[in-house]
Design a protein around this motif. Structure first.
Motif, PDB file in Angstrom:
ATOM      1  N   LYS A 123      17.361   7.145 -12.979  1.00  0.00           N
ATOM      2  CA  LYS A 123      18.200   6.237 -12.173  1.00  0.00           C
ATOM      3  C   LYS A 123      18.770   6.959 -10.947  1.00  0.00           C
ATOM      4  O   LYS A 123      18.664   6.462  -9.821  1.00  0.00           O
ATOM      5  CB  LYS A 123      19.354   5.682 -13.038  1.00  0.00           C
ATOM      6  N   THR A 124      19.365   8.138 -11.196  1.00  0.00           N
ATOM      7  CA  THR A 124      19.941   8.887 -10.064  1.00  0.00           C
ATOM      8  C   THR A 124      18.840   9.347  -9.119  1.00  0.00           C
ATOM      9  O   THR A 124      18.999   9.289  -7.890  1.00  0.00           O
ATOM     10  CB  THR A 124      20.742  10.090 -10.601  1.00  0.00           C
ATOM     11  N   ASP A 131      26.582   5.368  -7.798  1.00  0.00           N
ATOM     12  CA  ASP A 131      25.966   5.945  -8.989  1.00  0.00           C
ATOM     13  C   ASP A 131      27.036   6.141 -10.058  1.00  0.00           C
ATOM     14  O   ASP A 131      27.903   7.000  -9.919  1.00  0.00           O
ATOM     15  CB  ASP A 131      25.313   7.287  -8.624  1.00  0.00           C
ATOM     16  N   GLU A 132      26.995   5.351 -11.082  1.00  0.00           N
ATOM     17  CA  GLU A 132      27.975   5.370 -12.168  1.00  0.00           C
ATOM     18  C   GLU A 132      29.407   5.499 -11.636  1.00  0.00           C
ATOM     19  O   GLU A 132      30.071   6.513 -11.852  1.00  0.00           O
ATOM     20  CB  GLU A 132      27.649   6.515 -13.125  1.00  0.00           C
ATOM     21  N   VAL A 142      24.211   1.932 -10.294  1.00  0.00           N
ATOM     22  CA  VAL A 142      23.712   2.403 -11.573  1.00  0.00           C
ATOM     23  C   VAL A 142      24.865   2.370 -12.562  1.00  0.00           C
ATOM     24  O   VAL A 142      25.965   2.806 -12.246  1.00  0.00           O
ATOM     25  CB  VAL A 142      23.197   3.861 -11.420  1.00  0.00           C
ATOM     26  N   LEU A 155      17.963   6.487  -6.842  1.00  0.00           N
ATOM     27  CA  LEU A 155      18.929   6.274  -5.756  1.00  0.00           C
ATOM     28  C   LEU A 155      18.765   7.333  -4.678  1.00  0.00           C
ATOM     29  O   LEU A 155      18.787   7.038  -3.479  1.00  0.00           O
ATOM     30  CB  LEU A 155      20.369   6.316  -6.291  1.00  0.00           C
TER      31      LEU A 155
END
Lengths: 259, 232
Positions: B46-47, B148-149, B180, B50
């Protein structure tokens, strides 16, 4: 003699100020000791300059370029860390320097010398330093932001590759200038101590950069004055002055004026 | 969806690290005003995705942005807060703009008053820090915000505040968001599109159309429980 001291005061004050300003960034990036390694890299160049009687900063910058290219080449050829390769190359440089450094010039190479300063040296150093100030200022905020997060800096528009290259060029030139006044062994102190002093005294980035610049300049001026009034070589005198300023900042007798 | 309102078009995206494939053959797009949530287990890429979309990592394939300005908020644990020089928040905001009026207005929008401007960068609590970073990310008025989170390390109450804050900005500004998260509740509550990722694209579409129990089991493995949130 008085004229020579006057030139030395101007030269050392300028180099001290640039060293302090740049050092404030090096402390941020935890690279303060890199200045020391680069200082050692300059020694063969300083030795050659003393042997063939040309400018020590020129000799220093030539060997810095050679040493940095060696480190870059070895990093590509091996799996070793930058720090390990720097240790190999700077120790080798130190040993090579002693192979052909004239014995009577050893003190000058290791501890600095201001007896050969000419008005032309001061003028060229001032011009180079102005350029350095401008270059450091132009990358300062981006490097602080990259210290927080390289991704954040890049997405905010910073060109990290360009900034890091400019940053290394600034370090190399400042070390080459600093070698003249404090010698090859103590350039790290010229960069690291003023920033430590400033960190103790400041509450904002602006104060921090300014105090680091002033502390670097002040230590160099005080060191030259001590040299003029005694037999202490300029290098140790400057660094001791810088350490004293640092100790003063630790105990903060005038901290209230900054807070 | 027409081409005119597309903000991002990704096609056949591949990313790898040290010869190992991390992302394999993603194709998706994002429209204006979408809230696209990327969902997937740890190590799903996921990261990496991005960072590839932001051109911070190399990739193969095609990534086309139709955006004026993209804001990015990295995961909080990747931001260095200690070991920095003294840095007041005012100075941190001045890295973006010297317009004190808009800085104060943005801080107020995230629930922080003017007194925070003289606070040190490393002095804020985790929740305050994240709200401050959201203000910083939105200060130059991006049309896309990538997060991101955004609530990692924040307690449940603080997490709700962060998401409702982001939702408020999404409603107020013409904002498209890509984020995310691990939190399925956030997907049901806020997402207009969801992309399930586990190196490969497992699903893409509206959450209530693609997020089935079977899909989630496939994505996260067995043991997942399914509490679908129904909007009132």
């Amino acid at each position: 003699m008085v004229g020579q001291i006057f030139l030395a005061l101007i030269l050392a004050g300028i180099i001290g100020a640039v060293g302090g300003y740049l050092g404030s960034l090096m402390l941020t990036k935890r690279m303060a000791l890199m200045g020391g390694a680069l200082g050692h890299l300059t020694l063969p160049g300083v030795a050659l300059a003393l042997l063939y009687d040309f400018d020590v900063s020129l000799g220093a910058v030539l060997f810095l370029a050679f040493g940095v290219a060696m480190i870059w080449f070895l990093e590509r050829k091996t799996q070793l860390h930058l720090e390990a390769l720097t240790a190999v190359v700077f120790s080798g440089s130190l040993a090579v320097a002693f192979l052909f450094l004239p014995e009577e010039e050893t003190d000058i190479a290791l501890l600095g010398d201001i007896s050969r300063i000419t008005p032309a040296t001061v003028f060229s150093t001032a011009a180079i330093s102005l350029g350095l100030f401008w270059m450091i200022k132009s990358i300062y905020e981006d490097l602080i932001l990259a210290g927080i997060s390289p991704d954040l800096a890049q997405t905010a528009g910073a060109d990290l590759k360009r900034n890091n290259t400019l940053y290394l060029i600034c370090i190399a030139i400042t070390v080459a200038l600093g070698v003249r006044i404090v010698g090859g062994l103590m350039t790290a102190a010229l960069l690291a101590i003023p920033a430590c002093t400033a960190k103790n005294l400041s509450t904002s980035l602006g104060q921090y950069a300014l105090i680091s610049t002033l502390a670097g300049c002040l230590a160099c001026l005080a060191g030259i004055l001590v040299y003029a009034a005694s037999d202490i070589p300029p290098g140790p005198a400057i660094i001791i002055a810088s350490v004293i300023l640092f100790l003063v900042s630790v105990f903060k007798p005038f901290a209230l004026s900054f807070h | 969806m027409t081409n005119d309102n597309k903000v991002l078009e990704v096609s056949n995206l591949h990313m790898s690290y040290d010869g190992q494939a991390i992302i394999e053959g993603l194709t998706f797009s994002m429209a204006q005003r979408d809230i696209l949530i990327v969902l997937g287990p740890n190590g799903a890429g996921k990261t990496t995705l991005l960072r590839g979309l932001l051109n911070l990592l190399p990739y193969q394939g095609s990534v086309i942005w139709h955006a004026r300005k993209i804001g990015y908020l990295p995961p909080q644990e990747s931001l260095q807060r200690q070991g920095l020089p003294p840095l007041q928040l005012a100075e941190f905001f001045h890295f973006k703009t010297h317009d004190t009026g808009s800085i104060k207005a943005m801080l107020s929008d995230v629930g922080l008053d003017d007194s925070f401007l003289s606070r040190q960068f490393n002095e804020l609590s985790t929740g305050q820090f994240q709200r401050m970073m959201i203000a910083w990310s939105l200060l130059d008025n991006p049309d896309v915000l990538i997060l991101d989170e955004p609530t990692s390390g924040i307690d449940i109450g603080g997490e709700e505040t962060i998401y409702s804050l982001l939702h408020k900005f999404w409603q107020k500004q013409n904002l498209t968001m890509l984020l995310v998260t691990h939190d399925l509740h956030v997907v049901w509550e806020y997402a207009t599109q969801v992309l399930c990722l586990n190196r490969q694209q497992m699903c893409m579409g509206k959450p209530d159309e693609v997020l089935t129990l079977e899909q989630l089991k496939q994505l996260y493995g067995t043991g997942i429980k399914f509490y679908q949130h129904r909007h009132g």
